[in-house]
Write a protein that holds these residues in place. Structure first.
Motif, PDB file in Angstrom:
ATOM      1  N   ALA A  97       0.941  -1.195   0.024  1.00  0.00           N
ATOM      2  CA  ALA A  97      -0.156  -0.116   0.028  1.00  0.00           C
ATOM      3  C   ALA A  97       0.832   1.307   0.081  1.00  0.00           C
ATOM      4  N   ARG A 141      -2.935   4.559   8.318  1.00  0.00           N
ATOM      5  CA  ARG A 141      -2.739   5.024   6.849  1.00  0.00           C
ATOM      6  C   ARG A 141      -3.615   6.133   6.993  1.00  0.00           C
ATOM      7  N   TYR A 157       0.662   8.958   2.826  1.00  0.00           N
ATOM      8  CA  TYR A 157      -0.705   9.035   2.697  1.00  0.00           C
ATOM      9  C   TYR A 157      -1.330  10.083   2.265  1.00  0.00           C
TER      10      TYR A 157
END
Length: 421
Positions: free
Chosen positions: A27, A93, A316
């Motif tokens: 991710a 995140r 993020y």
């Protein structure tokens, strides 16, 4: 992809390499490529702004950046709580922590876990005017992951009413302890309580002797080399001889400052913050009677442990272009000079230290520049919490005579090796 693979290995070793961790790395790898041109409001996260440095700068930014306003999220003044807060938000995140201030010892950990946006490509910043040691403190695996914001280097405080000049070497410092005995005061104190400051002080002794705690790979322990052991031995010998007073094993920064400020020490190792506190205060017994020099080494300036903080972009974040511009705003000379004048924080720009007006106001900054130029970062490793515990526990035992230096060095070596296995 090599960087991502390396981060995956580091995180796998450190955090048991679960499939969840693997998914987090994947991710993060995707997030690195996203929102690079994103603009809009951002949140800036930092520990307690005790000197009111951050708010005026943010107000200045907000006045000229409509639509890209910065909101200040102020954390506590405790480093461990700041670290825990960042871990929680990065791990989830959360895009809301756009720019976060990280201690120099957190950079490797956070970068290895994929939480920090690499400052390369469109996110690159110009580091040519920055002190090289500050850039090294924000770098992991050859990649810059944060923008140096404020730095710190240790200074040797000495009594000018008792000495004509500061010692240039460690042997000269020890030789001057006779002057302290004649004056009925202690000779030299640093920070030798069992806490992070002991890792800092022990690292300075080890690096100054030509040794190191970890090798350049950030994994291989190097504490059993003759140079590393000689550095630790120098502290042990000084404590045993009384050059370092017995009570110093209880000292953190403030206890050392108070002892020097009360006139009870000839020398003190401390950070620059103590300078203004001890000059001009009615309660200071040494006001106007001390000066600073670089830490003494073998044949010249020793190696201070690098302190300070950097500002990193959350991988993020949805507004990375704005975040990047904000990092650059903090690096402008005007902003860096404000960090110094408002908060007594060491700038990261070299030209600030050469400004005649600032030198007149802060006469210690040329010495501070020398200290930072010769500074060495603490071990750059994602296993830092385990490394610092090993150093603290064993250096403390060696200084107090509870272990030999050989045993303490071997125990540090084995503890670090176990942390990385």
């Amino acid at each position: 992809m090599k960087r991502v693979a390396a981060a995956a290995v580091a995180v796998g070793v450190l955090f048991a390499a679960t499939s969840c961790a693997d998914q987090g790395i994947e991710a993060a790898a995707q997030a690195e490529k996203q929102n690079l041109d994103g603009r809009g409001p951002i949140t800036y996260v930092q520990g307690k702004d005790n000197s009111n440095v951050v708010r005026p700068l943010i107000d200045e930014w907000n006045a000229t950046h409509p639509g890209e306003e910065v909101t200040f999220k102020e954390q506590s003044d405790q480093a461990d709580q700041q670290h825990e807060d960042l871990v929680q938000h990065f791990q989830s995140r959360d895009p809301g922590y756009d720019v976060a201030v990280v201690d120099v010892v957190w950079t490797a950990e956070f970068a290895a876990r994929g939480w920090l946006q690499p400052l390369e490509g469109p996110m690159a910043i110009d580091t040519s005017g920055l002190l090289p040691a500050t850039v090294a403190g924000a770098t992991y695996g050859g990649v810059l992951y944060a923008a140096p914001q404020t730095s710190d280097g240790a200074l040797l405080y000495y009594r000018t009413d008792l000495l004509d000049h500061p010692p240039a070497t460690w042997d000269e410092l020890i030789g001057a302890c006779g002057t302290a005995r004649q004056a009925g005061i202690g000779c030299y104190a640093g920070q030798y309580a069992k806490y992070e400051g002991l890792t800092v002080n022990a690292s300075e002794a080890i690096n100054t002797a030509g040794g190191s705690i970890l090798g350049p790979d950030g994994v291989t322990p190097t504490m059993t080399t003759p140079e590393a052991k000689a550095g630790l031995q120098s502290l042990v010998d000084a404590y045993r001889s009384g050059a370092i007073p017995r009570e110093s094993v209880t000292f953190q920064e403030e206890q050392a400052r108070q002892a020097f400020q009360s006139g009870d020490l000839l020398f003190m190792r401390n950070w620059p913050y103590a300078y203004s506190l001890m000059n001009g205060q009615g309660s200071s017994a040494v006001s106007g009677k001390f000066a600073v020099a670089p830490l003494p080494g073998k044949n010249g300036p020793g190696h201070s442990t690098l302190g300070g903080h950097s500002a990193a972009i959350n991988v993020y974040s949805e507004h990375k272009a704005t975040a990047s511009d904000f990092l650059k705003f903090f690096l402008e000379k005007k902003s860096q000079a404000f960090f110094l004048s408002q908060g007594s924080l060491a700038p990261v720009r070299a030209d600030v230290y050469d400004d005649p007006e600032l030198i007149e106001q802060y006469p210690y900054i040329p010495t501070l520049k020398t200290s930072i130029e010769n500074a060495v970062t603490r071990p750059v490793t994602p296993f830092y919490p385990a490394v610092t515990r090993a150093v603290q526990n064993n250096a403390y035992a060696a200084i107090k005579g509870e272990k030999t230096v050989d045993q303490a060095a071997a125990d540090i070596q084995s503890a670090i090796a176990a942390a990385g296995s």
